[in-house]
Write a protein that holds these residues in place. Structure first.
Motif, PDB file in Angstrom:
ATOM      1  N   THR A  17       0.702  -1.252   0.049  1.00  0.00           N
ATOM      2  CA  THR A  17       0.008   0.131   0.078  1.00  0.00           C
ATOM      3  C   THR A  17       0.871   1.244  -0.069  1.00  0.00           C
ATOM      4  OG1 THR A  17      -0.151   0.194   2.343  1.00  0.00           O
ATOM      5  CG2 THR A  17      -1.896  -1.160   1.451  1.00  0.00           C
ATOM      6  N   ALA A  19      -0.192   5.544   0.953  1.00  0.00           N
ATOM      7  CA  ALA A  19      -1.195   6.476   1.573  1.00  0.00           C
ATOM      8  C   ALA A  19      -0.426   7.986   1.773  1.00  0.00           C
ATOM      9  CB  ALA A  19      -1.427   6.014   3.078  1.00  0.00           C
ATOM     10  N   LYS A  24      -5.643   5.988   0.517  1.00  0.00           N
ATOM     11  CA  LYS A  24      -4.781   4.711   0.614  1.00  0.00           C
ATOM     12  C   LYS A  24      -5.125   3.593  -0.243  1.00  0.00           C
ATOM     13  CE  LYS A  24      -3.480   1.165   4.007  1.00  0.00           C
ATOM     14  NZ  LYS A  24      -3.565   0.486   5.269  1.00  0.00           N
TER      15      LYS A  24
END
Length: 304
Positions: A17, A19, A24
């Motif tokens: 991920t 963010a 996100k």
């Protein structure tokens, strides 16, 4: 009615991920490197439906003629079918990821050997690459660059390049994002309606942007400037309030463009995802449209 897919063995997720405080986003190694997670400051739950390899937010392409391969194990609901490499995988099978990394705090990268959708566990003669990052200056916006490298035998049974619809990209959201709107510019929207279930409804967003909202007003928009005028969208049925990203019920949108993909074609394009309220999304879409409305896809070797 949505055709029932074969059961897929449970596989542990491996999510990368990035963010930035507003958005996100994550790509999943075990699901073809496709986008399987998106949330925002205004909506903290996952928006992406990742129930099976045909959902997700992913690359999906079509080439050649439609073939009946049922004697070889082709899914009966997808016969006859063209050469259809899917980033997530085929029926009952997830695709193989060959590169999977966070290039920096703003960019994710993956390479995938896609599977053909109509057959279980059949890798396509192709490679998909994807760069997923934040759009500079727009913290609620993600830009995704996609690349397909075809490496089919030029004399294979699917044949030479013919005009086929390409999903740029295929998107599946949780069912509660059921309020569909086309963006008209200058903060104006047009409500789009569809009967639940297949076939998908057609829309013609004039600025190549559609958004999907849940009841509190949070939404996700897709801006795909290289798409044609006809987009597929709609729900697979079920109640409007389902938030489960593994539910049978989903909301779908696919900007579509007709491209002649041949056995050795390379195809490149970009699309944008924008998160927020109507007002927040509209402000970012106005910036994107001004900058990128004339963007074109890149295609080589289409005559093969």
């Amino acid at each position: 009615m949505v055709a029932k897919l074969p059961a897929i063995p449970e596989r542990k997720e491996d999510l990368l991920t990035i963010a930035n405080g507003q958005v996100k986003i994550g790509i999943d190694r075990e699901k073809g490197g496709s986008i399987t997670y998106i949330s925002s400051a205004g909506y903290s739950r996952n928006i992406v439906n990742y129930r099976d390899p045909g959902r997700l937010i992913q690359q999906s392409y079509y080439a050649g003629i439609r073939r009946d391969r049922r004697q070889e194990g082709q899914g009966k609901h997808w016969s006859p079918w063209s050469w259809n490499p899917i980033q997530g995988g085929g029926i009952g099978s997830w695709a193989e990821v060959t590169a999977f990394e966070r290039l920096n705090e703003h960019t994710l990268y993956s390479e995938t050997i896609p599977n053909l959708w109509d057959m279980p566990n059949e890798p396509a003669a192709a490679l998909m690459k994807q760069w997923t990052r934040f759009e500079e200056g727009l913290p609620n916006t993600i830009v995704v660059q996609c690349e397909l490298q075809c490496d089919r035998d030029e004399n294979d049974p699917w044949g030479p390049a013919v005009a086929n619809p390409q999903e740029v990209p295929a998107c599946y959201f949780t069912r509660n994002f059921h309020i569909a709107k086309s963006y008209l510019g200058d903060g104006e929207w047009q409500l789009e309606t569809d009967p639940p279930g297949l076939p998908w409804t057609k829309a013609s967003p004039p600025l190549q942007a559609m958004a999907f909202f849940e009841e509190s007003g949070q939404g996700i928009a897709v801006f795909s400037p290289t798409a044609g005028k006809s987009w597929n969208f709609g729900s697979s049925g079920g109640p409007n309030n389902i938030e489960d990203p593994t539910s049978t019920y989903t909301m779908h949108v696919a900007p579509v463009v007709r491209v002649n993909l041949g056995p050795k074609s390379n195809f490149n394009y970009r699309y944008w995802l924008v998160l927020g309220t109507e007002t927040e999304i509209a402000a970012s879409l106005d910036v994107l449209i001004e900058k990128y409305e004339n963007e074109e896809y890149e295609l080589t070797n289409s005559s093969n």
